[in-house]
Design an enzyme around this catalytic site. Structure first.
Site: not given
Ligand SMILES: O=C(O)c1cc(=O)[nH]c(=O)n1[C@@H]1O[C@H](COP(=O)(O)O)[C@@H](O)[C@H]1O
Length: 282
Positions: A96
């Protein structure tokens, strides 16, 4: 190298569109019976890569969880990127990044320059210093056949106060960014290499998501969204969605077979949701 969008479409078609995030939370290390140290991080990461890199389309290491261990954590990340890529997964580095253009050029050389130890198939970027500030990364990605995923509408509820704010011309800021991404992808076949991040948690966004590029959809699993939500969020462009799950898969470790089964279950649910919506749309 073949452009990222082409490589991603091929991987989605052959392996299914799932992205599994590698997010070694301290609590997950504990649940896996590992210490919250570099050895634990290394073991967790290796187990995940070994279990999944030969079958999922995309692996998405979250850089923060590696950075917190300093240079030794970054060494684990470098090895994970190399191992995952050589097992056939595309690696999306979740870093990011977003900064003024001259600094973006340095981030671009860290993640998008083929000679870099952290070179990845794609990287996540934040456009909220202005989409144009990302130009050095967009150019570097185009030159190396890599891709970028630019935040548009994030899965967290706090994102709306910025992303849904109205720009001078009446569009939402998110739509402004999406339109810029569409312009970058114009004419690309089968899919552009500039992707957008749109949370699977958001329901109908009202945004035009037809950017001719991939749509990363995080928020499935631990944040409460399910694959069945995807048609509602993405409508007619659901076929370009790469749903992303981290804890929802990782919590099934450390057993490799259980990790694979969890990923396979999500992949099956995604397939059912996407083909169900195609059938409904005729
Ligand atoms: O860019 C991302 O991957 C991301 C964007 C977003 O809007 N929301 C989001 O949760 N993420 C990333 O996606 C992952 C979500 O993780 P879980 O909630 O464990 O599935 C994390 O690494 C967040 O940093």
């Amino acid at each position: 190298m073949i452009p990222f969008g082409t490589r991603l479409r091929r991987a989605m078609d052959t392996r299914g569109p799932l992205c599994v995030g590698i997010d070694p939370h301290a609590s997950l290390l504990r649940d896996w019976g590992l210490n919250d140290d570099v050895a634990g991080l290394e073991r967790f990461t290796r187990t995940t890569v070994d279990a999944l890199a030969d079958r999922v389309a995309v692996l998405k290491p979250q850089s923060a969880f590696f950075e917190r261990f300093g240079s030794r954590g970054i060494a684990v990340l470098e090895k994970a990127v190399a191992d995952a890529r050589s097992a056939g997964a595309l690696v999306l580095m979740d870093a990011k990044r977003g900064d003024i253009g001259s600094t973006m050029a340095a981030y671009a050389s860290a993640f998008l320059d083929e000679g870099s130890p952290l070179f990845s198939d794609a990287v996540t970027l934040s456009p909220y210093l202005g989409f144009g500030s990302l130009r050095p990364a967009l150019d570097a990605a185009a030159a190396s056949g890599a891709g970028v995923f630019v935040l548009a509408l994030t899965s967290n509820p706090e994102g709306a106060e910025v992303q849904r704010a109205t720009a001078a011309d009446g569009r939402s800021l998110a739509q402004l960014m999406l339109d810029r991404m569409a312009a970058e992808n114009e004419g690309a076949r089968p899919l552009g290499s500039v992707g957008a991040v749109v949370g699977a948690t958001l329901g109908d966004t009202g945004a035009d998501l037809a950017i001719n590029g991939p749509l990363l959809a995080p928020g499935i699993g631990a944040q409460g969204a399910t694959p069945a939500d995807l048609p509602k969020v993405f409508g007619s462009v659901v076929g370009n969605v790469v749903p992303s799950v981290s804890r929802g898969v990782l919590r099934h470790g450390p057993d490799a077979a259980a990790l694979r089964e969890a990923a396979e279950r999500f992949a099956d649910e995604v397939r059912a949701a996407v083909s169900g919506s195609r059938d409904r749309d005729g």
